[in-house]
Design an enzyme around this catalytic site. Structure first.
Site: not given
Ligand code: 3PG
Length: 214
Positions: A45, A49, A133
């Site tokens: 993914e 960002r 999700k």
């Molecule tokens: C996302 O967007 O899915 C999260 O930022 C991922 O979360 P994590 O950094 O706690 O794994």
């Protein structure tokens, strides 16, 4: 589930662990994807960002054919269209707005909206999204919250993300309504910055060995 969502469930399930990638420098995209793929992690993914996110995803699609590239952090219909334009295989959002759900339902891109509550899940399901999700997973009540949702929504399936790492990924994956887990732990920002591809590959190999059923 719709056919599109069945496809996405199968894709995410085949990945088992979906790394959430934040790519700051375009030049890192291909070596990072190669490092992940070398460690057995193929379903990626790329989050919207950073300024280079789309060119980075395009470069991976062009140069790393073993990778299955989806776009994450889709916040609106324009982001969704951008993901479609580069031929991403799927889209993921941390949440959902009525505008985004409508656009995603009309689009051919396999898509998972983000939910954290029963009402959000109901809105997603009303637009045909039974695979979502669960975000932010740990912060929204963790596995107990997910089990709570399983009662009224036995058909719902989830890709929990947020606060998941090496220590708790197996517990999440053991839940019957979880198709895969997402997280950034397989691609630490410091390793990407320093080009520490070998450590990323090693971490992926370790994760796959312990988490992915043979
Ligand atoms: C996302 O967007 O899915 C999260 O930022 C991922 O979360 P994590 O950094 O706690 O794994």
């Amino acid at each position: 589930m719709t056919k599109k969502q069945e496809e996405l469930a199968a894709l995410l399930q085949s990945g088992c662990v979906i790394p959430v990638l934040t790519i700051e420098r375009l030049a890192d995209a291909v070596p990072l994807a190669r490092a992940l793929v070398a460690g057995g992690v193929r379903v990626l993914e790329v989050t919207l960002r950073t300024l280079v996110a789309l060119p980075a995803a395009k470069a991976i699609i062009a140069d790393v054919p073993e990778a299955v590239v989806g776009i994450g952090t889709i916040l609106n219909a324009d982001d969704l269209a951008r993901a479609e334009d580069i031929d991403a295989r799927f889209g993921i959002s941390p949440g959902a707005t009525p505008e985004l759900l409508k656009a995603a339902a009309a689009s051919s891109l396999p898509f998972a909206p983000g939910i954290a509550t029963a009402s959000e899940l109901m809105q997603a399901m009303a637009h045909g999204f039974h695979l979502t999700k669960f975000f932010p997973a740990e912060q929204s009540g963790g596995i107990k919250a997910l089990r709570g949702l399983a009662g009224p929504f036995p058909d719902a399936r989830f890709c929990p993300t947020g606060g998941i790492g090496e220590a708790n990924a197996a517990a999440w994956l053991a839940e019957p309504n979880v198709v895969a887990v997402g997280g950034s732990w397989l691609c630490p920002a410091a390793d990407i910055r320093s080009g520490n591809w070998a450590d990323i590959t090693a971490m992926c190999e370790r994760a796959m060995k312990s988490l992915k059923p043979a």
